[in-house]
Scaffold this active site. Sequence first.
Site, PDB file in Angstrom:
ATOM      1  N   GLY A  46       0.790  -1.214   0.117  1.00  0.00           N
ATOM      2  CA  GLY A  46      -0.056  -0.038  -0.089  1.00  0.00           C
ATOM      3  C   GLY A  46       0.775   1.252  -0.027  1.00  0.00           C
ATOM      4  CD  GLN A  51       3.343   5.786   2.555  1.00  0.00           C
ATOM      5  OE1 GLN A  51       2.492   5.213   2.213  1.00  0.00           O
ATOM      6  NE2 GLN A  51       4.417   4.767   3.072  1.00  0.00           N
ATOM      7  CB  CYS A  91       5.572   1.799   7.232  1.00  0.00           C
ATOM      8  SG  CYS A  91       4.949   3.137   6.489  1.00  0.00           S
ATOM      9  CG  LEU A  92       6.519   0.744   0.971  1.00  0.00           C
ATOM     10  CD1 LEU A  92       6.010   1.028  -0.193  1.00  0.00           C
ATOM     11  CD2 LEU A  92       7.717  -0.084   0.677  1.00  0.00           C
ATOM     12  CG  HIS A 133      -0.446   1.119   7.289  1.00  0.00           C
ATOM     13  ND1 HIS A 133       0.412   0.665   8.267  1.00  0.00           N
ATOM     14  CD2 HIS A 133       0.283   1.701   6.367  1.00  0.00           C
ATOM     15  CE1 HIS A 133       1.675   1.225   7.936  1.00  0.00           C
ATOM     16  NE2 HIS A 133       1.623   1.781   6.767  1.00  0.00           N
ATOM     17  CD  GLU A 134      -1.045   2.277   3.007  1.00  0.00           C
ATOM     18  OE1 GLU A 134      -0.579   3.627   2.605  1.00  0.00           O
ATOM     19  OE2 GLU A 134      -0.211   1.639   3.017  1.00  0.00           O
ATOM     20  CG  HIS A 137       0.371   6.765   5.532  1.00  0.00           C
ATOM     21  ND1 HIS A 137       1.582   7.198   6.394  1.00  0.00           N
ATOM     22  CD2 HIS A 137       0.743   5.414   5.457  1.00  0.00           C
ATOM     23  CE1 HIS A 137       2.551   6.187   6.361  1.00  0.00           C
ATOM     24  NE2 HIS A 137       2.082   5.134   5.887  1.00  0.00           N
TER      25      HIS A 137
END
Length: 156
Positions: A46, A51, A91-92, A133-134, A137
């Site tokens: 995701g 991000q 997480c990226l 999660h997304e 963000h």
Amino acid sequence: MAVRKILQYGDKHLNTTCEKVEKVNKKILNLVDDMMDTLYEGNGIGLAAPQIGILKRVILIDLGEEEEDPIIVINPKITAQSGNEKDYEGCLSYLGYEGEVFRPTDVTVEGINIKGKPVIYNATGLLARAFCHEIDHLDGVLYMSRAEEMYELNQE
């Protein structure tokens, strides 16, 4: 279409609440294309627009199931949730770590698609976790702030 740099923990964009998308236009569609290129380069499941430094309410999720198209939701909102489960997340924007986070096991997410049409997803398990999660963000919340414990991954 371009692979964008994924911002890392500590960048102020990651702690900023994103603006609602007023209109799905060429700029938003280009953003979605860049997010797809960036996600596949980064090997995540995701990605949220902040991000890559764009403070708009756009998320992309792809669990890697062959027959499923990636999920793109603009202005996503969790309208219902149930259950509670602790599991590992990464997480990226915080590479090399993961943490144990409680999330709902079932969520209903509403928003619009890239054509500007309303969409509703009833998600369970990993997809429900990815949505939470997304969407976090988009509200400037990183999973580390919800984690019970954090672990450094062995980088071999």
